[in-house]
Design a protein around this motif. Structure first.
Motif, PDB file in Angstrom:
ATOM      1  N   ASP A  41       0.874  -1.178   0.000  1.00  0.00           N
ATOM      2  CA  ASP A  41       0.000   0.000   0.000  1.00  0.00           C
ATOM      3  C   ASP A  41       0.913   1.230   0.000  1.00  0.00           C
ATOM      4  O   ASP A  41       1.523   1.559   1.016  1.00  0.00           O
ATOM      5  N   LYS A  42       1.034   1.891  -1.128  1.00  0.00           N
ATOM      6  CA  LYS A  42       1.969   3.008  -1.268  1.00  0.00           C
ATOM      7  C   LYS A  42       1.517   4.279  -0.548  1.00  0.00           C
ATOM      8  O   LYS A  42       2.267   5.239  -0.449  1.00  0.00           O
ATOM      9  N   SER A  43       0.285   4.260  -0.032  1.00  0.00           N
ATOM     10  CA  SER A  43      -0.172   5.422   0.742  1.00  0.00           C
ATOM     11  C   SER A  43       0.413   5.405   2.153  1.00  0.00           C
ATOM     12  O   SER A  43       0.396   6.410   2.854  1.00  0.00           O
ATOM     13  N   ILE A  44       0.955   4.265   2.569  1.00  0.00           N
ATOM     14  CA  ILE A  44       1.583   4.143   3.890  1.00  0.00           C
ATOM     15  C   ILE A  44       3.081   4.342   3.707  1.00  0.00           C
ATOM     16  O   ILE A  44       3.724   3.624   2.938  1.00  0.00           O
ATOM     17  N   LEU A  45       3.622   5.321   4.407  1.00  0.00           N
ATOM     18  CA  LEU A  45       5.055   5.602   4.315  1.00  0.00           C
ATOM     19  C   LEU A  45       5.731   5.269   5.639  1.00  0.00           C
ATOM     20  O   LEU A  45       5.217   5.598   6.700  1.00  0.00           O
ATOM     21  N   PRO A  46       6.913   4.653   5.567  1.00  0.00           N
ATOM     22  CA  PRO A  46       7.645   4.333   6.794  1.00  0.00           C
ATOM     23  C   PRO A  46       8.505   5.513   7.236  1.00  0.00           C
ATOM     24  O   PRO A  46       8.608   6.529   6.548  1.00  0.00           O
ATOM     25  N   ASP A  47       9.160   5.327   8.367  1.00  0.00           N
ATOM     26  CA  ASP A  47      10.148   6.290   8.837  1.00  0.00           C
ATOM     27  C   ASP A  47      11.534   5.951   8.293  1.00  0.00           C
ATOM     28  O   ASP A  47      12.436   6.784   8.311  1.00  0.00           O
ATOM     29  N   LEU A  48      11.696   4.690   7.831  1.00  0.00           N
ATOM     30  CA  LEU A  48      12.989   4.213   7.344  1.00  0.00           C
ATOM     31  C   LEU A  48      12.775   3.034   6.402  1.00  0.00           C
ATOM     32  O   LEU A  48      11.916   2.185   6.657  1.00  0.00           O
ATOM     33  N   PHE A  49      13.582   2.997   5.333  1.00  0.00           N
ATOM     34  CA  PHE A  49      13.639   1.838   4.449  1.00  0.00           C
ATOM     35  C   PHE A  49      14.954   1.117   4.728  1.00  0.00           C
ATOM     36  O   PHE A  49      16.008   1.761   4.806  1.00  0.00           O
ATOM     37  N   LEU A  50      14.907  -0.210   4.843  1.00  0.00           N
ATOM     38  CA  LEU A  50      16.090  -1.036   5.055  1.00  0.00           C
ATOM     39  C   LEU A  50      16.104  -2.093   3.947  1.00  0.00           C
ATOM     40  O   LEU A  50      15.243  -2.980   3.918  1.00  0.00           O
ATOM     41  N   PHE A  51      17.046  -1.952   2.993  1.00  0.00           N
ATOM     42  CA  PHE A  51      17.066  -2.796   1.794  1.00  0.00           C
ATOM     43  C   PHE A  51      18.341  -3.627   1.707  1.00  0.00           C
ATOM     44  O   PHE A  51      19.441  -3.097   1.877  1.00  0.00           O
ATOM     45  N   ASP A  52      18.167  -4.911   1.376  1.00  0.00           N
ATOM     46  CA  ASP A  52      19.288  -5.746   0.973  1.00  0.00           C
ATOM     47  C   ASP A  52      19.604  -5.374  -0.478  1.00  0.00           C
ATOM     48  O   ASP A  52      18.713  -4.955  -1.218  1.00  0.00           O
ATOM     49  N   VAL A  53      20.849  -5.540  -0.901  1.00  0.00           N
ATOM     50  CA  VAL A  53      21.208  -5.202  -2.279  1.00  0.00           C
ATOM     51  C   VAL A  53      20.745  -6.287  -3.244  1.00  0.00           C
ATOM     52  O   VAL A  53      20.021  -6.016  -4.190  1.00  0.00           O
ATOM     53  N   MET A  54      21.151  -7.517  -2.989  1.00  0.00           N
ATOM     54  CA  MET A  54      20.872  -8.601  -3.934  1.00  0.00           C
ATOM     55  C   MET A  54      19.546  -9.274  -3.584  1.00  0.00           C
ATOM     56  O   MET A  54      19.431  -9.928  -2.552  1.00  0.00           O
ATOM     57  N   LEU A  55      18.568  -9.094  -4.457  1.00  0.00           N
ATOM     58  CA  LEU A  55      17.244  -9.669  -4.278  1.00  0.00           C
ATOM     59  C   LEU A  55      16.937 -10.566  -5.475  1.00  0.00           C
ATOM     60  O   LEU A  55      17.506 -10.362  -6.548  1.00  0.00           O
ATOM     61  N   PRO A  56      16.052 -11.543  -5.323  1.00  0.00           N
ATOM     62  CA  PRO A  56      15.832 -12.497  -6.416  1.00  0.00           C
ATOM     63  C   PRO A  56      15.250 -11.882  -7.686  1.00  0.00           C
ATOM     64  O   PRO A  56      15.449 -12.425  -8.776  1.00  0.00           O
ATOM     65  N   ASP A  57      14.578 -10.748  -7.566  1.00  0.00           N
ATOM     66  CA  ASP A  57      13.922 -10.148  -8.731  1.00  0.00           C
ATOM     67  C   ASP A  57      14.289  -8.683  -8.933  1.00  0.00           C
ATOM     68  O   ASP A  57      13.548  -7.920  -9.537  1.00  0.00           O
ATOM     69  N   GLY A  58      15.453  -8.298  -8.440  1.00  0.00           N
ATOM     70  CA  GLY A  58      15.886  -6.918  -8.585  1.00  0.00           C
ATOM     71  C   GLY A  58      16.971  -6.597  -7.570  1.00  0.00           C
ATOM     72  O   GLY A  58      17.642  -7.498  -7.071  1.00  0.00           O
TER      73      GLY A  58
END
Length: 118
Positions: A41-58
């Protein structure tokens, strides 16, 4: 309660981070892949994004670039985690607020999340 969106494909790391961050008082929404994250749901925004670099589809760097290009989320901090990349290489692809190499120390991770959110 501060909210973190976590994108990590390794279920062990994802579950551990979700439990740890929830115990620290964060509301965590986790995703195992880019497609799953993009269906949120893109209307909900977090306070922080925590992303791994290598993902199976991007990649988390692509997600970081998208977040930083969106006027609604460009001011939300992004932390990138990776066992295979370094900050210098990541910075050319996106401009994260911090970079955490894997394997990471739990206390260091919590400290850096706290500093990023200040």
């Amino acid at each position: 309660m501060r909210k973190i969106f976590l994108v990590e494909d390794d279920p062990g790391i994802r579950d551990t981070l979700e439990i740890l961050l929830t115990a620290e008082g964060f509301l965590v929404q986790s995703f195992g892949a880019v497609a799953e994250f993009n269906n949120r749901d893109k209307s909900i925004l977090p306070d922080l994004f925590l992303f791994d670099v290598m993902l199976p589809d991007g990649s988390g760097t692509d997600l970081c670039r998208e977040i930083k290009a969106d006027k609604d989320s460009l001011d939300i901090p992004v932390i990138i985690m990776s066992a295979h990349a370094d900050l210098k290489g990541i910075s050319y692809e996106c401009l994260p607020n911090d970079f955490i190499p894997k394997p990471f120390d739990i206390d260091d991770l919590l400290l850096r999340i706290g500093e990023t959110l200040r």
